[in-house]
Design a protein around this motif. Structure first.
Motif, PDB file in Angstrom:
ATOM      1  N   TRP A  86       0.853  -1.195   0.000  1.00 25.98           N
ATOM      2  CA  TRP A  86       0.000   0.000   0.000  1.00 25.98           C
ATOM      3  C   TRP A  86       0.878   1.229   0.000  1.00 25.98           C
ATOM      4  O   TRP A  86       1.777   1.353   0.807  1.00 25.98           O
ATOM      5  CB  TRP A  86      -0.877   0.003   1.261  1.00 25.98           C
ATOM      6  CG  TRP A  86      -1.858   1.129   1.252  1.00 25.98           C
ATOM      7  CD1 TRP A  86      -1.680   2.396   1.744  1.00 25.98           C
ATOM      8  CD2 TRP A  86      -3.181   1.108   0.714  1.00 25.98           C
ATOM      9  NE1 TRP A  86      -2.806   3.160   1.545  1.00 25.98           N
ATOM     10  CE2 TRP A  86      -3.748   2.386   0.916  1.00 25.98           C
ATOM     11  CE3 TRP A  86      -3.948   0.130   0.077  1.00 25.98           C
ATOM     12  CZ2 TRP A  86      -5.048   2.705   0.503  1.00 25.98           C
ATOM     13  CZ3 TRP A  86      -5.235   0.438  -0.323  1.00 25.98           C
ATOM     14  CH2 TRP A  86      -5.782   1.713  -0.114  1.00 25.98           C
ATOM     15  N   GLY A  87       0.456   2.207  -0.797  1.00 23.62           N
ATOM     16  CA  GLY A  87      -0.156   2.071  -2.088  1.00 23.62           C
ATOM     17  C   GLY A  87       0.953   2.384  -3.081  1.00 23.62           C
ATOM     18  O   GLY A  87       1.810   3.234  -2.823  1.00 23.62           O
ATOM     19  N   PRO A  88       0.978   1.759  -4.191  1.00 21.65           N
ATOM     20  CA  PRO A  88       2.108   1.878  -5.115  1.00 21.65           C
ATOM     21  C   PRO A  88       2.277   3.275  -5.706  1.00 21.65           C
ATOM     22  O   PRO A  88       3.354   3.647  -6.140  1.00 21.65           O
ATOM     23  CB  PRO A  88       1.771   0.863  -6.208  1.00 21.65           C
ATOM     24  CG  PRO A  88       0.274   0.710  -6.121  1.00 21.65           C
ATOM     25  CD  PRO A  88      -0.058   0.840  -4.676  1.00 21.65           C
ATOM     26  N   ILE A  89       1.192   4.048  -5.675  1.00 25.73           N
ATOM     27  CA  ILE A  89       1.229   5.426  -6.137  1.00 25.73           C
ATOM     28  C   ILE A  89       0.630   6.295  -5.034  1.00 25.73           C
ATOM     29  O   ILE A  89      -0.282   5.867  -4.322  1.00 25.73           O
ATOM     30  CB  ILE A  89       0.459   5.582  -7.467  1.00 25.73           C
ATOM     31  CG1 ILE A  89       0.596   6.993  -8.027  1.00 25.73           C
ATOM     32  CG2 ILE A  89      -1.006   5.175  -7.318  1.00 25.73           C
ATOM     33  CD1 ILE A  89       0.063   7.120  -9.463  1.00 25.73           C
ATOM     34  N   ASP A  90       1.145   7.491  -4.840  1.00 25.94           N
ATOM     35  CA  ASP A  90       0.612   8.373  -3.801  1.00 25.94           C
ATOM     36  C   ASP A  90      -0.869   8.636  -4.034  1.00 25.94           C
ATOM     37  O   ASP A  90      -1.278   8.990  -5.155  1.00 25.94           O
ATOM     38  CB  ASP A  90       1.360   9.711  -3.800  1.00 25.94           C
ATOM     39  CG  ASP A  90       2.809   9.581  -3.365  1.00 25.94           C
ATOM     40  OD1 ASP A  90       3.159   8.557  -2.759  1.00 25.94           O
ATOM     41  OD2 ASP A  90       3.575  10.528  -3.636  1.00 25.94           O
ATOM     42  N   ILE A  91      -1.668   8.451  -2.986  1.00 30.41           N
ATOM     43  CA  ILE A  91      -3.105   8.692  -3.058  1.00 30.41           C
ATOM     44  C   ILE A  91      -3.539   9.444  -1.806  1.00 30.41           C
ATOM     45  O   ILE A  91      -2.735   9.717  -0.927  1.00 30.41           O
ATOM     46  CB  ILE A  91      -3.895   7.369  -3.207  1.00 30.41           C
ATOM     47  CG1 ILE A  91      -3.579   6.408  -2.049  1.00 30.41           C
ATOM     48  CG2 ILE A  91      -3.632   6.715  -4.558  1.00 30.41           C
ATOM     49  CD1 ILE A  91      -4.370   5.112  -2.063  1.00 30.41           C
ATOM     50  N   ILE A  92      -4.814   9.763  -1.726  1.00 29.42           N
ATOM     51  CA  ILE A  92      -5.356  10.447  -0.558  1.00 29.42           C
ATOM     52  C   ILE A  92      -5.291   9.501   0.644  1.00 29.42           C
ATOM     53  O   ILE A  92      -5.719   8.350   0.572  1.00 29.42           O
ATOM     54  CB  ILE A  92      -6.813  10.876  -0.814  1.00 29.42           C
ATOM     55  CG1 ILE A  92      -6.881  11.872  -1.965  1.00 29.42           C
ATOM     56  CG2 ILE A  92      -7.436  11.451   0.454  1.00 29.42           C
ATOM     57  CD1 ILE A  92      -6.195  13.172  -1.719  1.00 29.42           C
ATOM     58  N   SER A  93      -4.770   9.993   1.764  1.00 29.47           N
ATOM     59  CA  SER A  93      -4.708   9.188   2.977  1.00 29.47           C
ATOM     60  C   SER A  93      -6.105   8.868   3.469  1.00 29.47           C
ATOM     61  O   SER A  93      -6.999   9.717   3.451  1.00 29.47           O
ATOM     62  CB  SER A  93      -3.937   9.952   4.053  1.00 29.47           C
ATOM     63  OG  SER A  93      -4.134   9.380   5.327  1.00 29.47           O
ATOM     64  N   CYS A  94      -6.301   7.642   3.927  1.00 26.22           N
ATOM     65  CA  CYS A  94      -7.618   7.223   4.399  1.00 26.22           C
ATOM     66  C   CYS A  94      -8.017   7.963   5.673  1.00 26.22           C
ATOM     67  O   CYS A  94      -9.118   8.497   5.770  1.00 26.22           O
ATOM     68  CB  CYS A  94      -7.629   5.714   4.640  1.00 26.22           C
ATOM     69  SG  CYS A  94      -9.189   5.080   5.280  1.00 26.22           S
ATOM     70  N   SER A  95      -7.137   7.992   6.652  1.00 24.60           N
ATOM     71  CA  SER A  95      -7.531   8.520   7.960  1.00 24.60           C
ATOM     72  C   SER A  95      -7.449  10.032   8.061  1.00 24.60           C
ATOM     73  O   SER A  95      -8.229  10.647   8.783  1.00 24.60           O
ATOM     74  CB  SER A  95      -6.676   7.878   9.056  1.00 24.60           C
ATOM     75  OG  SER A  95      -5.300   8.080   8.794  1.00 24.60           O
ATOM     76  N   GLN A  96      -6.522  10.668   7.335  1.00 23.59           N
ATOM     77  CA  GLN A  96      -6.365  12.109   7.444  1.00 23.59           C
ATOM     78  C   GLN A  96      -6.879  12.887   6.236  1.00 23.59           C
ATOM     79  O   GLN A  96      -7.000  14.104   6.287  1.00 23.59           O
ATOM     80  CB  GLN A  96      -4.896  12.483   7.664  1.00 23.59           C
ATOM     81  CG  GLN A  96      -4.425  12.296   9.092  1.00 23.59           C
ATOM     82  CD  GLN A  96      -3.991  10.881   9.381  1.00 23.59           C
ATOM     83  OE1 GLN A  96      -3.709  10.119   8.471  1.00 23.59           O
ATOM     84  NE2 GLN A  96      -3.967  10.500  10.641  1.00 23.59           N
ATOM     85  N   GLY A  97      -7.118  12.213   5.120  1.00 27.81           N
ATOM     86  CA  GLY A  97      -7.599  12.906   3.934  1.00 27.81           C
ATOM     87  C   GLY A  97      -6.563  13.804   3.289  1.00 27.81           C
ATOM     88  O   GLY A  97      -6.902  14.743   2.574  1.00 27.81           O
TER      89      GLY A  97
END
Length: 483
Positions: A429-440
């Motif tokens: 998790w995750g192979p490309i930077d994405i929006i954080s689940c817990s902090q957004g």
């Protein structure tokens, strides 16, 4: 005598994992409806406190949908909806042989209760899956990953209503019918055990005002929904492999004091094994029945539902692994029912990430052995990674800290394979930077691929290979022999 494995099997699946709501964006494109992820706002005063999954009222949800001023990071995310071909090509460059993501429920059923699915949403996943297969990646698809339609939340209080069970079953059947020839591995629901004040909304869809009875009724209804989906898949498409997923939360006893040891046992039972025991073994375990009795928790279970759970167990176990915690005996009644704050359960023998997450590779091996010993079912690692504050310097990201974290965990997984644990795939998790689940946020980055966006979505969106990109490429090329 049968010999112990010396390393990963030749057909081991190497890849990465994201979630639709944290990557796709395009939140209202092509007929998509609003999901629970689309109302999670980024606070104006950023404080690194959890902003997802807090208790919501119907009024909170309506206010968020009407808000034109606040910033809702998942609505734009990294625009994977439009960039998936380029992003998947980068993952293919690393040599991925699998890729895990989820179906955005509201792309296909905008409110969850439509009689017919949204064809535009189905076509998007047709195209995305075809691209993955063309690039040599085995799709591992999560049916829903904290992406419940908001209509099911506000109308039926999520999985507390049997109507949501019906909606989930309809959704899952639609997916099986449409994609059974493209997708072999299916995960029913993301991290079903992540409750403790967080997942009651994000996973179960419960609005403010719920009781403990409501929580476990909703959990039970979720079990029923999973079993009904599994039954349909096994009877209609027997070649499919259906799995359940946990968020691993294995606790060590704080000391060797017997009371601490048993406190850890009880927390491990009710925080994680309860959820997998029902899905894998097909019945409510005795320790759970005792817990319900001791805590005056009651909810409705029919004999027909018990039979359904018993006869429709999953084919494999998957889990996410990030950190371990400790547990100590306490006198308060909540000890065995809810997770404690990370700092209160920290382990002085291991290092911590900047988010306070204990870095514990041996704990990964420990968890793998425990799940294998308990279930003797194939295991897929659905998530494992390090969130960090990456910095671009002269067009490069030197993330040795991420490489060190992943190297330790992959070595531990390899040792578990040598222990005899049947692990068939690993999706970091995750192979490309994405929006954080817990902090957004975007600044908490996990990827091998940097995405030029900040916490408020400003930036070019350009993709940049980090040092870890080339490291993981070599790990895959050598099947985990060179770390």
């Amino acid at each position: 005598m049968r010999q112990a494995p010396s390393g990963f099997p030749k057909d081991f699946l190497w890849g990465g994992a994201i979630a639709a709501n944290q990557a796709e964006g395009a939140w209202d494109a092509d007929g998509k409806g609003p999901s629970m992820a689309d109302i999670e706002i980024l606070p104006e005063v950023y404080s690194r406190k959890q902003v997802v999954g807090f208790k919501h009222t119907k009024e909170d949800i309506e206010k968020a949908l009407a808000d034109k001023e606040g910033y809702y990071p998942r609505r734009g995310a990294i625009d994977f909806y439009h960039t998936y071909k380029e992003d998947l090509a980068l993952m293919a460059e690393m040599g991925f042989t699998c890729f895990r993501t989820s179906f955005a429920w509201t792309r296909i059923f905008p409110t969850g209760v439509e009689n017919e699915p949204n064809e535009a949403g189905l076509r998007f996943y047709d195209d995305m899956l075809d691209e993955m297969l063309k690039l040599g990646m085995e799709p591992v698809m999560t049916i829903t990953h904290y992406e419940m339609p908001l209509h099911l939340v506000t109308k039926y209080n999520g999985f507390l209503g049997k109507e949501t069970v019906d909606a989930y079953v309809k959704f899952s059947r639609t997916l099986f019918d449409r994609y059974h020839d493209k997708v072999k591995y299916w995960i029913l629901l993301n991290q079903v055990n992540c409750l403790g004040g967080w997942g009651e909304f994000s996973s179960l869809g419960l609005m403010e005002g719920y009781t403990q009875n409501d929580v476990y009724q909703a959990v039970h209804n979720q079990f029923v929904a999973e079993a009904l989906a599994t039954k349909y898949a096994h009877e209609t498409y027997p070649e499919l492999k259906i799995g359940m997923m946990l968020g691993d939360d294995t606790r060590y006893p704080r000391t060797c004091k017997p009371e601490d040891v048993f406190a850890a046992t009880q927390i491990n039972q009710m925080n994680q094994y309860f959820f997998s025991d029902v899905s894998v073994r097909g019945e409510y375990p005795g320790y759970a029945l005792r817990f319900f009795k001791d805590n005056n928790i009651s909810f409705e279970i029919t004999a027909e539902e018990e039979k359904l759970l018993r006869e429709n167990t999953v084919d494999f176990v998957s889990f996410s692994y990030y950190f371990t915690q400790t547990a100590a005996a306490k006198t308060d009644a909540d000890t065995a029912s809810a997770a404690s704050p990370l700092e209160a359960t920290a382990n002085p023998y291991i290092e911590k990430s900047i988010w306070g997450w204990g870095i514990d590779p041996l704990g990964f091996r420990n968890s793998l052995n425990l799940y294998w010993d308990r279930y003797q079912k194939p295991i897929f690692i659905a998530e494992n990674g390090l969130g960090a504050l990456d910095e671009v310097v002269d067009g490069k990201v030197h993330d040795d800290y991420r490489i060190a974290y992943l190297e330790g965990n992959i070595k531990a997984m390899k040792e578990a394979v040598k222990d005899g644990v049947d692990v068939f795939g690993y999706a970091s998790w995750g192979p490309i930077d994405i929006i954080s689940c817990s902090q957004g946020e975007m600044s908490k980055r996990y990827g091998y691929i940097y995405v030029d966006l900040d916490d408020r979505g400003n930036g070019t969106g350009e993709r940049l290979r980090k040092d870890s990109f080339y490291w993981y490429k070599n790990v895959i090329a050598t099947n985990g022999e060179e770390l």
